[in-house]
Write a protein that holds these residues in place. Structure first.
Motif, PDB file in Angstrom:
ATOM      1  N   ALA A  25       0.831  -1.201   0.000  1.00 21.10           N
ATOM      2  CA  ALA A  25       0.000   0.000   0.000  1.00 21.10           C
ATOM      3  C   ALA A  25       0.869   1.256   0.000  1.00 21.10           C
ATOM      4  O   ALA A  25       0.579   2.229  -0.697  1.00 21.10           O
ATOM      5  N   THR A  26       1.944   1.239   0.770  1.00 18.54           N
ATOM      6  CA  THR A  26       2.855   2.383   0.833  1.00 18.54           C
ATOM      7  C   THR A  26       3.507   2.624  -0.528  1.00 18.54           C
ATOM      8  O   THR A  26       3.592   3.759  -0.995  1.00 18.54           O
ATOM      9  N   GLN A  27       3.925   1.538  -1.168  1.00 12.97           N
ATOM     10  CA  GLN A  27       4.548   1.671  -2.492  1.00 12.97           C
ATOM     11  C   GLN A  27       3.564   2.231  -3.510  1.00 12.97           C
ATOM     12  O   GLN A  27       3.900   3.092  -4.316  1.00 12.97           O
ATOM     13  N   LEU A  28       2.335   1.733  -3.454  1.00 12.39           N
ATOM     14  CA  LEU A  28       1.331   2.163  -4.428  1.00 12.39           C
ATOM     15  C   LEU A  28       0.991   3.645  -4.251  1.00 12.39           C
ATOM     16  O   LEU A  28       0.816   4.374  -5.229  1.00 12.39           O
ATOM     17  N   TYR A  29       0.919   4.093  -3.014  1.00 15.24           N
ATOM     18  CA  TYR A  29       0.612   5.504  -2.752  1.00 15.24           C
ATOM     19  C   TYR A  29       1.673   6.407  -3.379  1.00 15.24           C
ATOM     20  O   TYR A  29       1.376   7.492  -3.874  1.00 15.24           O
ATOM     21  N   HIS A  38       1.384  11.327  -2.902  1.00 14.01           N
ATOM     22  CA  HIS A  38       2.039  12.142  -1.865  1.00 14.01           C
ATOM     23  C   HIS A  38       2.478  13.499  -2.390  1.00 14.01           C
ATOM     24  O   HIS A  38       2.546  14.464  -1.647  1.00 14.01           O
ATOM     25  N   LYS A  39       2.774  13.568  -3.705  1.00 11.04           N
ATOM     26  CA  LYS A  39       3.259  14.833  -4.277  1.00 11.04           C
ATOM     27  C   LYS A  39       2.222  15.941  -4.132  1.00 11.04           C
ATOM     28  O   LYS A  39       2.567  17.110  -4.041  1.00 11.04           O
ATOM     29  N   CYS A  40       0.962  15.580  -4.161  1.00 15.59           N
ATOM     30  CA  CYS A  40      -0.086  16.591  -4.020  1.00 15.59           C
ATOM     31  C   CYS A  40      -0.785  16.521  -2.662  1.00 15.59           C
ATOM     32  O   CYS A  40      -1.053  17.542  -2.058  1.00 15.59           O
ATOM     33  N   PRO A  87      -4.660  14.167 -11.740  1.00 15.85           N
ATOM     34  CA  PRO A  87      -4.598  13.252 -12.884  1.00 15.85           C
ATOM     35  C   PRO A  87      -5.614  12.123 -12.734  1.00 15.85           C
ATOM     36  O   PRO A  87      -6.030  11.806 -11.627  1.00 15.85           O
ATOM     37  N   ARG A  88      -6.013  11.538 -13.838  1.00  7.50           N
ATOM     38  CA  ARG A  88      -6.938  10.406 -13.795  1.00  7.50           C
ATOM     39  C   ARG A  88      -6.114   9.127 -13.708  1.00  7.50           C
ATOM     40  O   ARG A  88      -5.189   8.932 -14.470  1.00  7.50           O
ATOM     41  N   TYR A  89      -6.457   8.299 -12.748  1.00  5.56           N
ATOM     42  CA  TYR A  89      -5.771   7.014 -12.607  1.00  5.56           C
ATOM     43  C   TYR A  89      -6.760   5.934 -12.985  1.00  5.56           C
ATOM     44  O   TYR A  89      -7.962   6.098 -12.811  1.00  5.56           O
ATOM     45  N   PHE A  90      -6.261   4.839 -13.482  1.00  6.50           N
ATOM     46  CA  PHE A  90      -7.146   3.719 -13.780  1.00  6.50           C
ATOM     47  C   PHE A  90      -6.772   2.593 -12.837  1.00  6.50           C
ATOM     48  O   PHE A  90      -6.015   1.700 -13.172  1.00  6.50           O
ATOM     49  N   LEU A  91      -7.298   2.685 -11.638  1.00  8.32           N
ATOM     50  CA  LEU A  91      -6.922   1.755 -10.582  1.00  8.32           C
ATOM     51  C   LEU A  91      -7.982   0.673 -10.413  1.00  8.32           C
ATOM     52  O   LEU A  91      -9.162   0.921 -10.621  1.00  8.32           O
ATOM     53  N   THR A  92      -7.547  -0.495 -10.022  1.00 15.68           N
ATOM     54  CA  THR A  92      -8.500  -1.576  -9.739  1.00 15.68           C
ATOM     55  C   THR A  92      -9.075  -1.359  -8.337  1.00 15.68           C
ATOM     56  O   THR A  92      -8.545  -0.576  -7.547  1.00 15.68           O
ATOM     57  N   ASP A  93     -10.145  -2.068  -8.027  1.00 18.39           N
ATOM     58  CA  ASP A  93     -10.750  -1.958  -6.689  1.00 18.39           C
ATOM     59  C   ASP A  93      -9.745  -2.364  -5.611  1.00 18.39           C
ATOM     60  O   ASP A  93      -9.716  -1.777  -4.531  1.00 18.39           O
ATOM     61  N   LEU A  99      -4.758   1.781  -1.266  1.00 21.04           N
ATOM     62  CA  LEU A  99      -4.475   3.199  -1.009  1.00 21.04           C
ATOM     63  C   LEU A  99      -5.230   3.667   0.228  1.00 21.04           C
ATOM     64  O   LEU A  99      -4.704   4.422   1.054  1.00 21.04           O
ATOM     65  N   TYR A 100      -6.463   3.189   0.355  1.00 15.59           N
ATOM     66  CA  TYR A 100      -7.272   3.552   1.525  1.00 15.59           C
ATOM     67  C   TYR A 100      -6.619   2.999   2.797  1.00 15.59           C
ATOM     68  O   TYR A 100      -6.539   3.680   3.815  1.00 15.59           O
ATOM     69  N   LEU A 101      -6.124   1.800   2.668  1.00 20.82           N
ATOM     70  CA  LEU A 101      -5.435   1.156   3.795  1.00 20.82           C
ATOM     71  C   LEU A 101      -4.214   1.981   4.216  1.00 20.82           C
ATOM     72  O   LEU A 101      -3.960   2.186   5.406  1.00 20.82           O
ATOM     73  N   TYR A 102      -3.469   2.458   3.226  1.00 16.25           N
ATOM     74  CA  TYR A 102      -2.283   3.277   3.529  1.00 16.25           C
ATOM     75  C   TYR A 102      -2.679   4.512   4.337  1.00 16.25           C
ATOM     76  O   TYR A 102      -1.975   4.900   5.270  1.00 16.25           O
ATOM     77  N   LEU A 103      -3.804   5.101   3.969  1.00 15.67           N
ATOM     78  CA  LEU A 103      -4.228   6.343   4.629  1.00 15.67           C
ATOM     79  C   LEU A 103      -4.917   6.094   5.971  1.00 15.67           C
ATOM     80  O   LEU A 103      -5.113   7.016   6.750  1.00 15.67           O
TER      81      LEU A 103
END
Ligand code: HEC
Length: 108
Positions: A25-29, A38-40, A87-93, A99-103
């Motif tokens: 999750a950290t890597q994906l974020y 994280h940049k934004c 930006p628009r990302y095309f992420l899977t569920d 990402l939610y887990l990371y946050l």
């Protein structure tokens, strides 16, 4: 939300070695097949001012909101829709769940 629980209970296999769901999750974020969140939104999703500029003599702020307090459904919806200034990302569920887990770390 169910996704998240399933996700938590598994470990992922990447680059030939096992990493935990939290590591993934950290890597994906930081590297979500595009510019890192994280940049934004800041290292922990607390939001950040990206730039200040003047437009027609008016000072303007380009900022990304905090995303660490957003409910899961809203979070997922935001990532599946078009946003101005993001930006628009095309992420899977599964990726959205990660990402939610990371946050929202479990021990937070
Ligand atoms: C280039 C800067 C930028 C990047 C990179 C970025 N965002 Fe955003 N994001 C924004 C801005 C600006 C908004 C506010 C858009 C709006 O107000 O409509 C936003 C809005 C959001 C929202 C909605 C927040 C709310 O309160 O409704 C979520 C969730 C979100 N971003 C998650 C992410 C995630 C996860 C990533 C990485 C995959 C990411 N963002 C990458 C700039 C960015």
């Amino acid at each position: 939300m169910l996704y998240l629980l399933i996700f938590l209970s598994i470990s992922l296999h990447a680059n030939g070695s096992f990493i935990t769901a939290e590591e993934y999750a950290t890597q994906l974020y930081h590297n979500p097949r595009g510019i890192g969140c994280h940049k934004c939104h800041g290292e922990l999703g607390g939001g950040r001012v990206i730039a200040k500029y003047t437009h027609k003599d008016e000072e303007r702020i380009y900022a990304a909101p905090a995303i660490d307090m957003v409910e899961y459904d809203e979070f997922a919806q935001a990532l599946k829709s078009r946003k101005i200034g993001m930006p628009r990302y095309f992420l899977t569920d599964e990726e959205i769940a990660a990402l939610y887990l990371y946050l929202h770390p479990v021990d937070k």
